[in-house]
Design an enzyme around this catalytic site. Sequence first.
Site, PDB file in Angstrom:
ATOM      1  N   ALA A   1      18.270  13.569  31.768  1.00  0.00           N
ATOM      2  CA  ALA A   1      19.096  14.410  32.645  1.00  0.00           C
ATOM      3  C   ALA A   1      19.998  15.352  31.842  1.00  0.00           C
ATOM      4  O   ALA A   1      20.027  15.331  30.609  1.00  0.00           O
ATOM      5  CB  ALA A   1      19.913  13.536  33.580  1.00  0.00           C
ATOM      6  N   HIS A   2      20.763  16.152  32.553  1.00  0.00           N
ATOM      7  CA  HIS A   2      21.562  17.213  31.955  1.00  0.00           C
ATOM      8  C   HIS A   2      22.636  16.664  31.018  1.00  0.00           C
ATOM      9  O   HIS A   2      23.212  15.617  31.247  1.00  0.00           O
ATOM     10  CB  HIS A   2      22.196  18.084  33.028  1.00  0.00           C
ATOM     11  CG  HIS A   2      23.020  17.335  34.028  1.00  0.00           C
ATOM     12  ND1 HIS A   2      22.495  16.459  34.925  1.00  0.00           N
ATOM     13  CD2 HIS A   2      24.334  17.348  34.285  1.00  0.00           C
ATOM     14  CE1 HIS A   2      23.438  15.970  35.687  1.00  0.00           C
ATOM     15  NE2 HIS A   2      24.572  16.486  35.322  1.00  0.00           N
ATOM     16  N   ASN A   3      22.852  17.386  29.948  1.00  0.00           N
ATOM     17  CA  ASN A   3      23.920  17.125  28.976  1.00  0.00           C
ATOM     18  C   ASN A   3      23.675  15.933  28.062  1.00  0.00           C
ATOM     19  O   ASN A   3      24.552  15.581  27.278  1.00  0.00           O
ATOM     20  CB  ASN A   3      25.281  16.925  29.668  1.00  0.00           C
ATOM     21  CG  ASN A   3      25.687  18.129  30.495  1.00  0.00           C
ATOM     22  OD1 ASN A   3      25.401  19.260  30.129  1.00  0.00           O
ATOM     23  ND2 ASN A   3      26.344  17.886  31.609  1.00  0.00           N
TER      24      ASN A   3
END
Lengths: 362, 362, 362
Positions: free
Chosen positions: C234-236
């Site tokens: 997922a993001h980051n």
Amino acid sequence: MKKRLSSLATLVDGELIGGDGDLVCEGAFPLGEKTVGHVTMLDDLRRVSELNESQAIAVVCSERLESTSMAQIVVADPRQAFTKIVACFRPPVSLDLPSWGIDPSATLAESARIHPSAIIGAGVKIGERSRIMPGVVVLPHCQIGDDCIVHANVTLYEHTQIADRVTIHAGTIIGANGFGYRQVAGRHVPTAQLGNVQIDSDVEIGASVTIDRGTYGTTLIGEGTKIDNQVMIAHNCKIGRHNLICSQVGIAGSCTTGDYVILAGQVGLKDHISLGDQTIVGAQAGVMDDCEGHQVYLGSPATPQREQMQIMAVERRLPEMRRELKNLRRDIDRLIQQSQQTGYATMPSEPISIESCSKRAA
Amino acid sequence: MKKRLSSLATLVDGELIGGDGDLVCEGAFPLGEKTVGHVTMLDDLRRVSELNESQAIAVVCSERLESTSMAQIVVADPRQAFTKIVACFRPPVSLDLPSWGIDPSATLAESARIHPSAIIGAGVKIGERSRIMPGVVVLPHCQIGDDCIVHANVTLYEHTQIADRVTIHAGTIIGANGFGYRQVAGRHVPTAQLGNVQIDSDVEIGASVTIDRGTYGTTLIGEGTKIDNQVMIAHNCKIGRHNLICSQVGIAGSCTTGDYVILAGQVGLKDHISLGDQTIVGAQAGVMDDCEGHQVYLGSPATPQREQMQIMAVERRLPEMRRELKNLRRDIDRLIQQSQQTGYATMPSEPISIESCSKRAA
Amino acid sequence: MKKRLSSLATLVDGELIGGDGDLVCEGAFPLGEKTVGHVTMLDDLRRVSELNESQAIAVVCSERLESTSMAQIVVADPRQAFTKIVACFRPPVSLDLPSWGIDPSATLAESARIHPSAIIGAGVKIGERSRIMPGVVVLPHCQIGDDCIVHANVTLYEHTQIADRVTIHAGTIIGANGFGYRQVAGRHVPTAQLGNVQIDSDVEIGASVTIDRGTYGTTLIGEGTKIDNQVMIAHNCKIGRHNLICSQVGIAGSCTTGDYVILAGQVGLKDHISLGDQTIVGAQAGVMDDCEGHQVYLGSPATPQREQMQIMAVERRLPEMRRELKNLRRDIDRLIQQSQQTGYATMPSEPISIESCSKRAA
């Protein structure tokens, strides 16, 4: 596509009772999907009362029904007959190859933008300002509303219906066949997969998601719902409005969710589960039973949070509990021994089964 | 492609023993994949007896074997040599880019229909009435039988073999490299991934499925097996006939399943697991050990249903059990105290460890 | 793309304090992503000390900071202002459709080979000997280094950065929007998804993997890490070097892993989890808390192996433990009864709660 009732009855070799053969049907849907002017099916006589709530104009059934005034097409095998009727409204997937590029029969809004590598099938409609990115395949008779974005390499199977302001990320597959088989002579034979998928407005769908078409009717994603990458939603599911469905969730066939439901990552739902409004299910949980709403569920099988937290707290102390059990047995055996030495008891000093214990007591 | 034994021995700098150098080999497969006329490898001397069941015409090995009459290519490092030999029959993936559209060397049945956006690589064969939908990429030397449907945006890597009446839904990837690495000087170095995938007749595969190629040999999906969306099947697996593999199942490398096996949603199998005929594994279960067939397994680690149901029933009562444990301790301590007051006992009133208890007993 | 500080302050209607308006910014990144010459943001005053370690030339903040000498752009809502600033360096995804084939502004090394069905967007750079297979979509401003292979039907969203010797298998999606929403008036409104994905050298990524872009900054896959099929990152997230991430693992937003971490199949990580170097997590485990490195974790919630093995061993004996508990209760009740009959005790013979027990004791 429209069909006269009489021609549908003829198609399935059925007896038309109590209806005008010239009535025009506009589609075929299972009971409970309320669409005006369609034909429905009754394959379980216990559901006959639901006919009254239906806006169908005719029902396919296995015997003459006295309790309804609806027109009836009576046949020996209603499922088989209904499959034939559905198929004449929505033919099975992919019997034909789409043409290269944009089919001449597609209707595209003037401000819609289609990448030249995308394939747009016959009868497709695409609304204002919608963008179709490279490698997208939109099969015949799909409808896409206004202000949608369909990212690269997405596949939309036949008859997929997408409302306005919907975003679909790359690699997602909408409308593939549901996983439904019955065994015939030792082989798995696919059941009808003639339904479609409907995505309501303001839905966002991540990358590599799969949403299967309904068996006869519609797999539905409600307004404003957001779906993360690699989620699987099986045939006939009705997902409510404003749900948040996190990555790698798997929802088996015919599940329904209320509004504002949250499913955390890797959650699984058994088929035919119903979740009430504002149900929250924690990561990796496995939902085996219906859940009332407004509550958090954890674990596999999923259990209300309070209970599950208590169970998990004790689980961590299991080794300690087992030691304590042994200590208790040791202490108690010593007490029994003492009482025997002092003549008070007839208790055995070894652990005994409940049964032998009852016998001794008797 | 065919190679003389003598040229293979020369290729790997090996000594050819007990065989005719002019013998012609038609391929290279690991032990246990019975293919006539091929070369095999023995990397574990304990498996030497399996050579007798093999229909190989030669074996690559690290020392001269007395117990077989098969021709031998003796080398220092059999794995490395075998990798070289396999690679000359099936070169590593994707060294070359396919051409645009249909490669002139592809053989397409007259009634096969290929969408113009599909890419068909060199040497590909496609049977009668098979349909290849838009965006499909069929890499060189794949074979597709009669009456198959390959849906949009599917990728078939080199040498994938598909029998008759096979359906593959959109976005599925067949034949990517297996996930095999060995560590060399702190870096993960990929092991050989020179095998392929073979899909037998009447198999149906859902959307976004991944099935990896074998290391040297074949990842096999048996006749009539049905695979749901987002399933992962790793390298060297041999899936039996008429299995039902539900959505999001993950099967690690080198697993085998019997016939009529059912794996429910989100099940995971550890590598090298073997499941007997008619094994059923419940949703989200994690299989850590071989399972005999004709039985249902639940939970993680997966356990026969009867046992697991008992365990799960007790788990729900864990908080109650912990309270009862405390009550028992309280009651017993009181009894001990009483017996001490009345002079009968020398028992400590605090919980004690088994060890200290034994010492006291002694 | 470069912007003067004064123009950024004007863009967000902010007050520029303590900095030269003519200073040139080269990008915008969140705190902790050390990039020289960029603008950063402080949305939590407790993190003000991190500004000193940053190599940013200016910070967007909600009030004048005394403890830093860095130039400040003071605004009412730093997140909103920073979103605007980031968007002027990296516009939101897919506002434009790429052109057909290779965009004239793309820079391709002479030895790079691009399949004619691939789409290469504006400003893309591709290095020496890299191969782009059929159906691949590389959106604008991506960079791909030397000796990479991007397999069929892969999608790379805008600004994806790929170093050298990277392999990406078919159907993988890199850089789709992260799953981030905030609720406004009963609707889920997407948060900014303006970051990108960076893949370091010698990374290998399987088929149907999804890696989402960062919110403002970069989702990072460290050098030499290998990722199996159907993994979701997922993001980051910041994935360390030489990790092995097996099939169907799901890693929620903003997780970080050290070097040589191994995640077995179907593992899930909660968001914001940090795993130390050489952490190993067993199949299907669910990681709910940070893990120190150099250790094996099992189960859900993930627990150090030694503990979890003990818990699992006892779990299998739960039904037996429950029987023993009942036996103990039976034995103890009999002892109590005996002691009552002989006049020694005042103990109740029924199980009692701890509370009632204390009361009696008092």
